[in-house]
Design an enzyme around this catalytic site. Structure first.
Site, mmCIF file in Angstrom:
data_model
loop_
_atom_site.group_PDB
_atom_site.id
_atom_site.type_symbol
_atom_site.label_atom_id
_atom_site.label_comp_id
_atom_site.label_asym_id
_atom_site.label_seq_id
_atom_site.Cartn_x
_atom_site.Cartn_y
_atom_site.Cartn_z
ATOM 1 N N HIS A 179 0.869 -1.190 0.000
ATOM 2 C CA HIS A 179 0.000 0.000 0.000
ATOM 3 C C HIS A 179 0.903 1.237 0.000
ATOM 4 O O HIS A 179 1.953 1.229 0.659
ATOM 5 C CB HIS A 179 -0.829 0.072 1.289
ATOM 6 N N CYS A 228 -2.361 2.686 9.178
ATOM 7 C CA CYS A 228 -3.346 1.685 8.746
ATOM 8 C C CYS A 228 -4.557 1.673 9.666
ATOM 9 O O CYS A 228 -5.666 1.362 9.227
ATOM 10 C CB CYS A 228 -2.737 0.295 8.748
#
Ligand code: ARG
Length: 266
Positions: A165, A259
């Site tokens: 990511h 996150c």
């Protein structure tokens, strides 16, 4: 400038490592939900002590990665662009997060047509949104987000599976500059980053390997994994207030402070 933020978080009551969808995850090692909850609560406390607002979404049994709220949506200027997860294991999280936003009166809300994992791959600065692709979010989602949000979206190519990511390899320090690990990006994307952010902080491979780039900054305070020592020093040299946190249990799923944090931008 530092200003008060609004974050959405999800308590890791059902956290576990039962499948592997990134190189950090090993079901044989597993992970402990009680430890994860303790560490996550410290992160939440840090935000509240800084004067930020934290809203909570109810965790769902059977969705062990739901703690990673950043993946749930992208919210800019009150517009909510929903997530559409790349893996079947996390697919149900997209609608769950969208339900939270509609249920709490946010809108307009857009159900995406293309695969994207929310703020995991979309990072918002003052004038542009940086968008990662290569492992999870598709380039067509970058276009869809640009059209829906009315903000320029700049595509960056991720090349290292450990940094699957964008938010595992880069974080906005403020609305104008970023910190990143160059090794996570293709040569062309490194060049783009060099042109856009000549004064960026460049992180080492060691700091990236403890998910040091998965940090949350309000422009003055940077919440950062405690193991990222060199990066912390450089940020302090630049006048930032570094707040170390220990999220070692969540790292077993490939996640860090960012996150766990979805920013709601009114
Ligand atoms: N286990 C999760 C996954 O692989 C971790 C997600 C981390 N989230 C993030 N914003 N980088 O999807």
């Amino acid at each position: 400038m530092a200003r008060s933020r609004h974050y959405l978080m999800c308590r890791p009551d059902h956290f576990a490592v039962t499948y592997a969808i990134n190189p950090w995850m090993d079901p044989a090692t597993g992970a402990d939900a009680a430890t994860a909850v303790r560490q996550w609560e410290q992160l939440k406390d840090v935000y509240e002590e800084l004067g930020h607002t934290v809203s909570l979404i109810d965790p769902i049994d059977g969705l062990p990665d739901m703690v990673f709220a950043a993946n749930g949506a992208l919210v800019v200027g009150g517009r909510v662009y929903g997530a559409k997860f790349a893996s079947a294991e996390r697919a149900a999280e997209g609608p769950a997060y969208l339900r939270w936003f509609t249920g709490n009166g946010y809108g307009p809300v857009m159900e995406p047509s293309w695969t994207n994992e929310g703020e995991g791959d979309f990072l918002t600065l003052d004038e542009v949104i940086l968008a990662g692709t290569g492992f999870r979010t598709s380039i067509t989602a970058h276009k869809e987000a640009q059209e829906f949000l009315g903000r320029p979206v700049v595509t960056l190519q991720l090349v290292d599976p450990r940094y699957y990511h964008l938010d595992t390899a880069l974080f906005p320090i403020d609305g104008r500059t970023v910190a990143y690990y160059p090794g996570a990006f293709s040569p062309g994307s490194r060049e783009v980053l060099g042109r856009m952010f000549p004064d960026a902080v460049l992180a080492s491979a060691d700091d990236a390997a403890v998910l040091g780039l998965n940090a949350v900054s309000d422009g003055h305070n940077v919440v950062l994994n405690v193991e990222a020592g060199e990066l912390a020093l450089e940020l302090k040299r630049r006048g930032l207030n570094v707040i170390p946190v220990d999220l070692s249990e969540l790292r077993k799923a490939g996640g860090g402070p960012k996150c766990c944090t979805l920013e709601i931008r009114a």
